[in-house]
Design a protein around this motif. Structure first.
Motif, short mmCIF file in Angstrom:
data_model
loop_
_atom_site.label_atom_id
_atom_site.label_comp_id
_atom_site.label_asym_id
_atom_site.label_seq_id
_atom_site.Cartn_x
_atom_site.Cartn_y
_atom_site.Cartn_z
N GLU A 1 0.86 -1.19 0.00
CA GLU A 1 0.00 0.00 0.00
C GLU A 1 0.89 1.23 0.00
OE1 GLU A 1 -3.46 0.14 2.72
OE2 GLU A 1 -2.74 -1.78 3.49
N GLU B 1 3.89 -5.22 7.16
CA GLU B 1 2.57 -5.76 7.51
C GLU B 1 2.51 -6.16 8.98
OE1 GLU B 1 0.82 -8.08 3.75
OE2 GLU B 1 2.87 -8.69 4.26
N VAL C 1 1.66 -3.21 11.08
CA VAL C 1 0.24 -2.86 10.99
C VAL C 1 -0.58 -3.75 11.91
CG1 VAL C 1 -1.76 -2.78 9.44
CG2 VAL C 1 0.47 -1.98 8.63
N ALA C 2 -0.27 -5.06 11.91
CA ALA C 2 -0.98 -5.98 12.79
C ALA C 2 -0.67 -5.68 14.25
CB ALA C 2 -0.60 -7.41 12.44
N ASN D 1 -2.78 -2.87 15.28
CA ASN D 1 -4.22 -3.08 15.08
C ASN D 1 -4.83 -2.00 14.20
OD1 ASN D 1 -4.41 -5.43 16.76
ND2 ASN D 1 -4.30 -4.07 18.56
N TRP D 2 -4.09 -1.58 13.15
CA TRP D 2 -4.59 -0.57 12.22
C TRP D 2 -5.42 -1.25 11.13
CZ3 TRP D 2 0.74 2.23 11.48
CH2 TRP D 2 0.99 3.07 12.59
N THR D 3 -6.49 -0.57 10.72
CA THR D 3 -7.28 -1.04 9.59
C THR D 3 -6.98 -0.24 8.32
OG1 THR D 3 -9.10 0.41 10.29
CG2 THR D 3 -9.15 -1.89 11.06
N ASP D 4 -6.61 1.01 8.47
CA ASP D 4 -6.25 1.86 7.33
C ASP D 4 -4.94 2.57 7.65
OD1 ASP D 4 -6.14 3.36 5.06
OD2 ASP D 4 -7.97 4.53 5.43
N GLU E 1 -2.78 6.78 9.29
CA GLU E 1 -2.27 6.79 10.66
C GLU E 1 -0.99 7.60 10.77
OE1 GLU E 1 -3.83 5.56 13.15
OE2 GLU E 1 -5.30 4.23 12.24
#
Length: 892
Positions: free
Chosen positions: A635, A654, A657-658, A661-664, A668
């Motif tokens: 992304e 990645e 991000v996990a 706990n980000w969704t977008d 951020e």
């Protein structure tokens, strides 16, 4: 005056022993009784003292030299004649049975050679740091830090231990603890050393002056008593001095070393280089103050960068020493640091404490992060394998000795008829076994000398033969040979000497040997060999997996070159200067900068987000890093050096991000410095997870930045080369480097080799297992060869009858071999679950990413083992099938 009681008096014991020694056994009892009777009479009449003197006189008066000649010397002559006869008979039997003698000698020699090599390995492991005179009083301090993640995973020891400590700990311990006599901090680094026209990348160590009082590295030349009185003093090993100064006297020579800034140094002394079995390694020692970051950390209790050694006074209690060190922690470490450590503490566990490790224990203590540590489990495992191979060799000897025993039945019968006792026959056959074992010892020592360089390569050792070690190894080999000879010869000698002479000489003795007990032993041998084969294949598959797995980036044809500038802005300038110079070079396709290459180090930061503790690996890169390595952007976009806002932007993986706990993630921000009044750094991209660490570890949260101020400098240049001749391309890069930076050495490594170096310890263990497996297979095959010989001998009559009745060669071949196929299958049935359990629970457990262990792997190992077994036993089967039945039936 009361007379002495003869019942409580006794003659001199040495006189009685002398009498027993020279007196003939059939006369001793009578003579000794007469002397005792006369002694008792003398005690009553003359007193005990005079009686004892008269007893000695009577013993000496009875002594005659001819008694010695008649009884002792004749026995020695007879023993000498018998030993000579034993040697003659043993030599003849060894020469007559060349094949079996060779197999026996070779099997034993392989076992002795392997055991000797393992002895050298274990001895080297246990010899680390033993040469220091004060080794019993020198300790390395380490910290023990509670790790809540390990506790959550259920680990029995939820602590991390590190030997890197605050700089003021050593000086404070020396000043305030009565137990501490000397102290030194010890750190390592590298820089660019220059002397006249010689410029090299040079590794060095930093230490305090106490280093030379504590450790037994001999100072060969220069100032012995006042080293490091001046901060410009440098101590070089003999090899380093030779590299720069040749045959000139190095003492007093002036040189410069560039370590985050150029410094002028003077050679104050030349020291003996540390041996291979030293936990402390160095090529040059500089004062601790020459460490470029030491001055800033001299009083900081929150910076952990300096291994610290102390020497204590004799009779110091370790428990008391550790208690006093922990009092320093409570006294000097800032309260906020102690509170931070106690935030995630679980009741019943200590948050943090200091511990000590004795110098001689450092090498085998793998739970403390340090250079050149080893797992003591390796020594135990290899020692166990060596013992098993030795036992297998003894079993093989028994099998092969029994195979040939029938041909010696007439010899045994004749010897018994002419008066030989069974004891003498046991001695003869046992002596033959020891002779063969000694021959094996000579072959084994030759194998040790041949294979020692390869063994060093396999194990990463530098074991060499010295005058002392040669005698030591020879002594070990001799002891092993005698033990093997005695153990392996006991049963065959008892069996052979038990033949009945009447049965043998009348021809009623059968050559059929009841040696069925060897079958379970051979199954056990093949079980061990099969287990080792399966383990070795799994190791090989795993190492092939980790070296060929898609790591998420392209490591081929990528070279990492250090800027050799130190940790400063000159590093970034060097990357840009090199990139501009090769912009149109067809050999150099891409240039990028990073603070670390793979296996070259890392930086990890902890921070708090919304009251929750987080951490991530941090890398300083430039915009060319991602495209050069072919890392996939999942992304967002890459960095753009033309955008000022990107200097405060981040690209995350990645896993990060996990972790958050980000969704977008592109919406951020991350306040990872915890000092921003705004939102923090903007997330502009997400890369697909790639293995920036080894496959031993799962992919951790990580982010990249181009911010020089917050993250650091790009001290490594990554260069992607065009396909072609590697040596020519490297030479081209070196020419370009020398033209741009003539005052800096060209030091490079290939990224794919850096990745492979992460698994050096596993590759080394794979090599050791492969060597052990090869030895075990060879010896097990020899055992199977012996068993096949026994079986063929037992079935001689049956084979003759079958051939008379018209049996074909192939049917007899199958008849004799199917038993061994069954034995091998049984061994593999037991070996498969055992080896699977060991590998999955022990070796593969160290890797987060593992190769698949499917049924086809075990099937392949089993087929290979069966083919090996069939090949081994075919000799006896074919030989037995080809014998003329008239010959066999005539004797049977």
């Amino acid at each position: 005056m009361q007379k002495p009681d003869p019942r409580t008096s006794s003659p001199p014991s040495f006189a009685r022993k002398f009498l027993e020694w020279f007196c003939p056994p059939f006369l001793y009892e009578g003579i000794e009784g007469d002397l005792m009777e006369e002694f008792d009479t003398d005690v009553e009449e003359l007193g005990e003292k005079r009686a004892r003197r008269r007893y000695i006189f009577n013993v000496v008066r009875f002594f005659r030299p001819e008694i010695i000649l008649r009884n002792k010397l004749s026995l020695q002559i007879m023993n000498t004649i018998m030993i000579g006869n034993y040697i003659k008979v043993a030599s003849r039997n060894i020469a007559r049975r060349k094949l079996y003698s060779f197999i026996n000698a070779f099997g034993l020699s392989v076992a002795i050679a392997f055991c000797t090599l393992i002895y050298l390995f274990v001895q080297d492991e246990r010899s680390f740091d033993q040469f220091h005179v004060n080794k019993d009083y020198i300790y390395r301090i380490h910290d023990t830090d509670f790790n809540p993640d390990k506790y959550k995973k259920g680990e029995a020891d939820p602590y991390d231990r590190f030997a890197y400590l605050p700089a003021p700990l050593g000086t404070t311990a020396l000043a305030e603890l009565a137990e501490v006599q000397y102290m030194t901090r010890f750190s390592q680094g590298e820089g660019v050393m220059r002397y006249r026209d010689k410029i090299f990348k040079q590794r060095y160590a930093n230490a305090d002056s106490g280093f030379f009082k504590m450790f037994s590295f001999p100072v060969l030349a220069g100032d012995h008593a006042h080293l490091f009185r001046n901060l410009s003093d440098a101590v070089l090993t003999r090899e380093t001095a030779k590299k720069y100064f040749g045959d000139e006297d190095p003492i007093g020579k002036i040189f410069t070393i560039d370590v985050n800034g150029e410094k002028t140094m003077r050679v104050a002394a030349v020291i003996e280089a540390p041996p291979a079995n030293s936990s402390i390694q160095f090529e040059m020692i500089l004062p601790i103050e020459m460490n470029p970051w030491f001055i800033g950390n001299r009083e900081r209790w929150s910076n952990y960068s300096y291994p610290t050694f102390i020497q204590v006074y004799p009779d110091t209690k370790t428990e008391s020493l550790q208690d006093n060190l922990n009092r320093l922690y409570q006294k000097y470490v800032p309260e906020e640091t102690r509170e931070w450590r106690e935030r995630n503490l679980v009741p019943g566990f200590k948050p943090y404490e200091y511990g000590v490790t004795a110098l001689s224990d450092i090498h085998l203590r793998k739970d403390v992060d340090w250079q050149k540590v080893s797992d003591p489990q390796y020594s135990w495992i290899l020692g166990g394998i060596a013992v098993l191979i030795l036992v297998i060799a003894c079993i093989n000897y028994i099998s092969l000795a029994l195979t040939t025993s029938a041909s010696r039945r007439i010899e045994v019968g004749i010897r018994k008829v002419v008066g030989a006792y069974r004891k003498q026959l046991v001695q003869q056959f046992g002596f033959e076994s020891i002779v063969l074992a000694l021959i094996s010892m000579m072959i084994g020592l030759g194998l040790v000398a041949i294979f020692l360089p390869y063994f060093n390569d396999f194990t990463g050792k530098e074991i060499v033969f010295t005058a002392a070690s040669i005698f030591q190894v020879a002594g070990v080999a001799l002891a092993l040979s005698i033990v093997v000879g005695v153990l392996a010869g006991i049963y065959p000698s008892l069996y052979l000497s038990g033949f009945l002479p009447a049965s043998v000489l009348k021809g009623t003795f059968t050559s059929r040997l009841q040696a069925g007990f060897t079958k379970p032993l051979v199954v056990f041998q093949f079980f061990l060999s099969a287990s080792m084969i399966i383990c070795s294949v799994i190791m090989y598959r795993q190492m092939k997996y980790v070296t060929t797995k898609d790591l998420g980036f392209d490591k081929e044809h990528v070279v990492a070159v250090g800027t050799q500038t130190g940790w400063n802005v000159q590093a970034d300038r060097a990357v840009e200067q090199f990139r501009n110079a090769v912009k149109n070079d067809p050999v150099i396709l891409h240039v990028a900068g990073a603070n670390f290459s793979f296996d070259g180090g890392w930086s990890r930061n902890g921070f708090k987000i919304n009251g929750e503790d987080k951490n991530a690996y941090v890398y300083r890169v430039d915009p060319e890093y991602i495209p050069l390595l072919g890392i996939e952007l999942k992304e967002g976009r890459n960095f753009d050096s033309q955008l000022a806002s990107d200097s405060n932007a981040l690209i995350v993986n990645e896993a990060f991000v996990a972790h958050m706990n980000w969704t977008d993630p592109l919406q951020e921000h991350l306040n990872w410095k915890e000092d921003s009044t705004g939102q923090g750094a903007k997330i502009i991209g997400v890369v697909k997870d790639y293995h920036f660490l080894s496959l031993e570890r799962k992919i951790e949260p990580m982010f990249m930045s181009i911010n020089q101020k917050d993250v650091g400098y790009t001290t490594t240049i990554l260069i992607r080369l065009a396909a072609g001749d590697i040596s020519e391309n490297i030479a081209h890069v070196q020419d370009t480097w020398t033209r741009l930076f003539p005052d800096r050495p060209f030091d490079y490594s290939f990224v794919d080799e850096e990745v492979a170096r992460q698994y050096e310890s596993y590759t080394r263990w794979l090599n050791i297992m492969a060597l052990s497996t090869a030895f075990a297979i060879v010896i097990a095959c020899l055992g199977l060869f012996g068993l096949a010989g026994i079986n063929a001998l037992n079935r001689t009559r049956e084979i003759g009858i079958r051939k008379v009745m018209g049996a074909e060669l192939t049917s007899i071949f199958v008849l004799l071999n199917r038993e061994y196929i069954a034995l091998a299958l049984i061994a593999f049935v037991f070996a498969t679950p055992v080896s699977w359990y060991i590998m999955t629970r022990w070796w593969l457990a160290d890797f987060q990413f593992q190769t698949e262990v499917g049924w086809e792997l075990f099937a392949m190992c089993m087929l290979g083992g069966l083919a090996l077994a069939l090949l081994t036993v075919s000799y006896h089967a074919i030989k037995a099938a080809l014998i003329n039945p008239a010959t066999t039936l005539k004797h049977e």
